[in-house]
Design a protein around this motif. Sequence first.
Motif, PDB file in Angstrom:
ATOM      1  N   ASN A  78      65.363 -49.682 -38.017  1.00 38.07           N
ATOM      2  CA  ASN A  78      65.501 -49.328 -39.427  1.00 38.07           C
ATOM      3  C   ASN A  78      64.192 -48.772 -39.993  1.00 38.07           C
ATOM      4  O   ASN A  78      64.189 -47.804 -40.765  1.00 38.07           O
ATOM      5  N   ALA A  79      63.064 -49.399 -39.595  1.00 43.01           N
ATOM      6  CA  ALA A  79      61.754 -48.944 -40.076  1.00 43.01           C
ATOM      7  C   ALA A  79      61.447 -47.540 -39.566  1.00 43.01           C
ATOM      8  O   ALA A  79      60.911 -46.690 -40.292  1.00 43.01           O
ATOM      9  N   ALA A  80      61.807 -47.273 -38.317  1.00 42.51           N
ATOM     10  CA  ALA A  80      61.562 -45.950 -37.738  1.00 42.51           C
ATOM     11  C   ALA A  80      62.357 -44.874 -38.478  1.00 42.51           C
ATOM     12  O   ALA A  80      61.851 -43.775 -38.738  1.00 42.51           O
ATOM     13  N   GLU A  81      63.604 -45.206 -38.831  1.00 34.81           N
ATOM     14  CA  GLU A  81      64.435 -44.244 -39.567  1.00 34.81           C
ATOM     15  C   GLU A  81      63.898 -44.018 -40.976  1.00 34.81           C
ATOM     16  O   GLU A  81      63.820 -42.880 -41.457  1.00 34.81           O
ATOM     17  N   MET A  82      63.521 -45.101 -41.647  1.00 35.41           N
ATOM     18  CA  MET A  82      63.043 -45.007 -43.015  1.00 35.41           C
ATOM     19  C   MET A  82      61.722 -44.250 -43.104  1.00 35.41           C
ATOM     20  O   MET A  82      61.482 -43.484 -44.036  1.00 35.41           O
ATOM     21  N   LEU A  83      60.850 -44.454 -42.100  1.00 28.83           N
ATOM     22  CA  LEU A  83      59.526 -43.826 -42.110  1.00 28.83           C
ATOM     23  C   LEU A  83      59.511 -42.477 -41.388  1.00 28.83           C
ATOM     24  O   LEU A  83      58.455 -41.865 -41.241  1.00 28.83           O
ATOM     25  N   HIS A  84      60.687 -42.053 -40.918  1.00 27.15           N
ATOM     26  CA  HIS A  84      60.813 -40.770 -40.198  1.00 27.15           C
ATOM     27  C   HIS A  84      59.869 -40.724 -38.985  1.00 27.15           C
ATOM     28  O   HIS A  84      59.195 -39.716 -38.742  1.00 27.15           O
ATOM     29  N   ALA A  85      59.842 -41.820 -38.250  1.00 28.40           N
ATOM     30  CA  ALA A  85      58.998 -41.891 -37.053  1.00 28.40           C
ATOM     31  C   ALA A  85      59.644 -41.116 -35.901  1.00 28.40           C
ATOM     32  O   ALA A  85      60.863 -41.066 -35.783  1.00 28.40           O
ATOM     33  N   ASP A  86      58.805 -40.517 -35.068  1.00 26.49           N
ATOM     34  CA  ASP A  86      59.284 -39.772 -33.899  1.00 26.49           C
ATOM     35  C   ASP A  86      59.157 -40.573 -32.616  1.00 26.49           C
ATOM     36  O   ASP A  86      59.795 -40.261 -31.607  1.00 26.49           O
ATOM     37  N   ILE A  87      58.296 -41.591 -32.639  1.00 23.98           N
ATOM     38  CA  ILE A  87      58.030 -42.374 -31.434  1.00 23.98           C
ATOM     39  C   ILE A  87      57.606 -43.780 -31.842  1.00 23.98           C
ATOM     40  O   ILE A  87      57.030 -43.976 -32.916  1.00 23.98           O
ATOM     41  N   VAL A  88      57.907 -44.753 -31.000  1.00 26.95           N
ATOM     42  CA  VAL A  88      57.510 -46.142 -31.244  1.00 26.95           C
ATOM     43  C   VAL A  88      56.478 -46.533 -30.192  1.00 26.95           C
ATOM     44  O   VAL A  88      56.715 -46.374 -28.990  1.00 26.95           O
ATOM     45  N   LEU A  89      55.335 -47.001 -30.654  1.00 25.64           N
ATOM     46  CA  LEU A  89      54.237 -47.389 -29.762  1.00 25.64           C
ATOM     47  C   LEU A  89      54.080 -48.911 -29.749  1.00 25.64           C
ATOM     48  O   LEU A  89      53.906 -49.517 -30.802  1.00 25.64           O
ATOM     49  N   PHE A  90      54.125 -49.498 -28.567  1.00 27.89           N
ATOM     50  CA  PHE A  90      53.933 -50.935 -28.409  1.00 27.89           C
ATOM     51  C   PHE A  90      52.502 -51.220 -27.963  1.00 27.89           C
ATOM     52  O   PHE A  90      51.976 -50.538 -27.066  1.00 27.89           O
ATOM     53  N   ASP A  91      51.890 -52.225 -28.569  1.00 24.25           N
ATOM     54  CA  ASP A  91      50.516 -52.582 -28.217  1.00 24.25           C
ATOM     55  C   ASP A  91      50.464 -53.484 -26.996  1.00 24.25           C
ATOM     56  O   ASP A  91      49.434 -54.061 -26.688  1.00 24.25           O
ATOM     57  N   ASN A  92      51.570 -53.643 -26.322  1.00 26.39           N
ATOM     58  CA  ASN A  92      51.637 -54.528 -25.167  1.00 26.39           C
ATOM     59  C   ASN A  92      52.241 -53.760 -23.995  1.00 26.39           C
ATOM     60  O   ASN A  92      52.971 -52.783 -24.184  1.00 26.39           O
ATOM     61  N   SER A  93      51.948 -54.191 -22.792  1.00 25.82           N
ATOM     62  CA  SER A  93      52.535 -53.550 -21.618  1.00 25.82           C
ATOM     63  C   SER A  93      53.992 -53.953 -21.503  1.00 25.82           C
ATOM     64  O   SER A  93      54.331 -55.143 -21.561  1.00 25.82           O
ATOM     65  N   LEU A  94      54.858 -52.986 -21.345  1.00 24.58           N
ATOM     66  CA  LEU A  94      56.293 -53.234 -21.230  1.00 24.58           C
ATOM     67  C   LEU A  94      56.727 -53.099 -19.780  1.00 24.58           C
ATOM     68  O   LEU A  94      56.266 -52.202 -19.063  1.00 24.58           O
ATOM     69  N   SER A  95      57.612 -53.977 -19.366  1.00 26.38           N
ATOM     70  CA  SER A  95      58.169 -53.869 -18.018  1.00 26.38           C
ATOM     71  C   SER A  95      59.143 -52.692 -17.990  1.00 26.38           C
ATOM     72  O   SER A  95      59.610 -52.234 -19.040  1.00 26.38           O
ATOM     73  N   PRO A  96      59.470 -52.189 -16.800  1.00 24.53           N
ATOM     74  CA  PRO A  96      60.432 -51.082 -16.727  1.00 24.53           C
ATOM     75  C   PRO A  96      61.752 -51.386 -17.434  1.00 24.53           C
ATOM     76  O   PRO A  96      62.300 -50.536 -18.140  1.00 24.53           O
ATOM     77  N   SER A  97      62.269 -52.604 -17.293  1.00 26.20           N
ATOM     78  CA  SER A  97      63.545 -52.942 -17.927  1.00 26.20           C
ATOM     79  C   SER A  97      63.399 -53.033 -19.437  1.00 26.20           C
ATOM     80  O   SER A  97      64.300 -52.616 -20.186  1.00 26.20           O
ATOM     81  N   GLN A  98      62.288 -53.585 -19.923  1.00 21.30           N
ATOM     82  CA  GLN A  98      62.059 -53.658 -21.370  1.00 21.30           C
ATOM     83  C   GLN A  98      61.958 -52.264 -21.969  1.00 21.30           C
ATOM     84  O   GLN A  98      62.526 -51.980 -23.037  1.00 21.30           O
ATOM     85  N   LEU A  99      61.250 -51.386 -21.286  1.00 16.55           N
ATOM     86  CA  LEU A  99      61.117 -50.007 -21.764  1.00 16.55           C
ATOM     87  C   LEU A  99      62.472 -49.329 -21.836  1.00 16.55           C
ATOM     88  O   LEU A  99      62.816 -48.670 -22.832  1.00 16.55           O
ATOM     89  N   ARG A 100      63.281 -49.504 -20.802  1.00 17.21           N
ATOM     90  CA  ARG A 100      64.613 -48.896 -20.758  1.00 17.21           C
ATOM     91  C   ARG A 100      65.500 -49.451 -21.876  1.00 17.21           C
ATOM     92  O   ARG A 100      66.155 -48.694 -22.602  1.00 17.21           O
ATOM     93  N   ASN A 101      65.502 -50.773 -22.022  1.00 13.11           N
ATOM     94  CA  ASN A 101      66.348 -51.399 -23.044  1.00 13.11           C
ATOM     95  C   ASN A 101      65.946 -50.972 -24.459  1.00 13.11           C
ATOM     96  O   ASN A 101      66.796 -50.716 -25.306  1.00 13.11           O
ATOM     97  N   LEU A 102      64.663 -50.911 -24.713  1.00 12.87           N
ATOM     98  CA  LEU A 102      64.185 -50.526 -26.043  1.00 12.87           C
ATOM     99  C   LEU A 102      64.548 -49.078 -26.367  1.00 12.87           C
ATOM    100  O   LEU A 102      64.953 -48.762 -27.487  1.00 12.87           O
ATOM    101  N   GLN A 103      64.382 -48.192 -25.384  1.00 15.18           N
ATOM    102  CA  GLN A 103      64.731 -46.782 -25.623  1.00 15.18           C
ATOM    103  C   GLN A 103      66.219 -46.630 -25.895  1.00 15.18           C
ATOM    104  O   GLN A 103      66.618 -45.832 -26.754  1.00 15.18           O
ATOM    105  N   ASN A 104      67.035 -47.418 -25.214  1.00 10.52           N
ATOM    106  CA  ASN A 104      68.478 -47.349 -25.435  1.00 10.52           C
ATOM    107  C   ASN A 104      68.850 -47.867 -26.828  1.00 10.52           C
ATOM    108  O   ASN A 104      69.687 -47.288 -27.519  1.00 10.52           O
ATOM    109  N   GLU A 105      68.220 -48.961 -27.239  1.00  2.00           N
ATOM    110  CA  GLU A 105      68.543 -49.578 -28.526  1.00  2.00           C
ATOM    111  C   GLU A 105      67.986 -48.779 -29.700  1.00  2.00           C
ATOM    112  O   GLU A 105      68.633 -48.627 -30.736  1.00  2.00           O
ATOM    113  N   LEU A 106      66.752 -48.276 -29.555  1.00  2.00           N
ATOM    114  CA  LEU A 106      66.106 -47.557 -30.650  1.00  2.00           C
ATOM    115  C   LEU A 106      66.510 -46.088 -30.697  1.00  2.00           C
ATOM    116  O   LEU A 106      66.324 -45.409 -31.704  1.00  2.00           O
ATOM    117  N   ASP A 107      67.014 -45.598 -29.571  1.00  2.00           N
ATOM    118  CA  ASP A 107      67.446 -44.201 -29.456  1.00  2.00           C
ATOM    119  C   ASP A 107      66.322 -43.232 -29.815  1.00  2.00           C
ATOM    120  O   ASP A 107      66.524 -42.243 -30.523  1.00  2.00           O
TER     121      ASP A 107
END
Length: 444
Positions: A78-107
Motif C-alpha cells: 500500500n505504501a509503495a502504491e501511495m508513494l508511487h515507488a518503482d522499487i522496494v529496497l530491503f536493508d537485509n539480505s533476502l533468501s532466494p525464496s523470500q525474494l521470490r515471494n516478496l516480488q510476487n506479493e508486491l508485484d
Amino acid sequence: MANQILDRDTEKNMAQKERALLVGVDLNHDEDFERSLEELGALAEAAGMEVAGKVTQALDSVNKAFYIGPGKVEETKNAAEMLHADIVLFDNSLSPSQLRNLQNELDMPVMDRSALILEIFADRATTREARLQVEVARLQYMLPRLVGLHEALSRQGGGSGSMSNKGAGEKKLELDRRRLEKRLTELRKELQVVIEERKTQRKRRSQSGIPRVALVGYTNAGKSTLLNAMLDAYAPAETEVVNKRVMEKDMLFATLDTTVRKIEPENHHPLLLSDTVGFIDKLPHNLVEAFQSTLEEAKEADVLLQVVDCSDPHYKEQIAVTNDTLKKLGAESIPQILIYNKADRSYDISELPIIREPGDGQMKIYMSAKNGVGLEELLALIEKKLSGGFVSCEMLIPYTDGRALSYLNEHAVIQSTEYLPEGTKISVQCKSADYAYYEKYVIE
C-alpha cells in the motif's frame, strides 16, 4: 522477474530517477538499526535513485517466507502504491525464496542491500579488472536466485531428469543457469590472468625496496581526497599531477579501482601510496571474495592508514567494520595509523593537526585532507611506524660504484652529501636490508 534484475541497468539510463521505498527490520532492538537504514538511503542515492519513504518493523525473528510479517507485506504494498515507488529496497539480505515471494506479493522489483551494493559497483567499475570482479560477484549472487524468478514456470512432464521432459519454464531456467555458469567460468579465467598480472606488478614494487603504504577505511571517509592532497604536495617534480589524481566525490563508493602512486617528499623516504576500495557494513561476502586480488594491496602493505570521517556520528562503528574486514583479509596485524579526517568540522582548523599516541600504541592524527592540514605530521608518523626497518649511518661510496649511489638516492633519504677524493660521503637513512647489502661502505 530475473530479467527485471538483469535489464535494470539499461532501463534506468532511459527513465527518470526510480523512486525507492526502503524497508528495514529491527531485529532484537539492534542499536545500529537507524544508522543502517539511513545508510541504505545513501546507497540508493548513490545508485541514482530517489528515496520515496520507508517502512520499518521490529521483530524477534524473521518470517521465513517474506522476512517481514504478512501484515507488513500488505502495508508495504500500500505504501509503495501511495508513494508511487518503482522499487522496494530491503536493508537485509533476502533468501532466494523470500525474494521470490516478496516480488510476487508486491508485484514490483525487490532488491536487498547486497544487490544494491553490487549494482553500484557495476555502475562505477571502470578498469577491466574491476568490471570482471563485479560481474563475477553479480553472477554468484544471481545463480541461487534464478529458481522461481520466471513468471511462467510450468511443471509439465515426468521426473526422468532429462530436459526433454521438462516444462517450458523449467527448460528456460535450466538454460539460464547453464548460460550463467558458463559465463562465470569464462570470467574467472579472464580474472585469473589479470590477477597474475597484478601479482607481477606487486612483486616488482616489492623488489624496488620502496615502503608500501595503503589507505583503507569506510567508504566516503576521504581516502581519495588524501591521496590527491599527497600528490599535490609531494609528487615528483616531473610528474603530471593532473593525470595522476583520482576522482574524489562526496558519495558512497565514488571510486572502486585500486590506485598506486609514488610519493617523494623532500627529506623524507619515498613511498608507494595505494588507495583501495572503501568498506561498508554488510558488504556482500562474494564481493569481498571477488575483490580479493585488489584488496591484496592492503594485505601486503608495510603500514595501513585507516581514514576515518570523524565528523560522522557513527565513526566508531565504521572503525569496527573496517577492522573486522581487515581481519577477514588477514591484514589485522599490519602496523596502522588512525587518521581522523574532516576534523575541521569538529575543531578550529588552527588547532589542527592533533596527534595522540595513547598507551595502546595506536597512533592517531586529527587532520583535514581537503585543506591539506596535517600532511607533514602524517609523514612523520608514517616514518615512525616504518622506523623499525630503517638504519641511519654514514657511507663512503667510491666513484667506481655509481650504481650504489644512484640506488640509495632513489630508495633512501640522503641527509647530506660530501665529495671527497676517495668517493662520495653521504649521511643516509636506509632500509635494514639495504644497510646489510651496502655495509662494506659504512664508515664506523
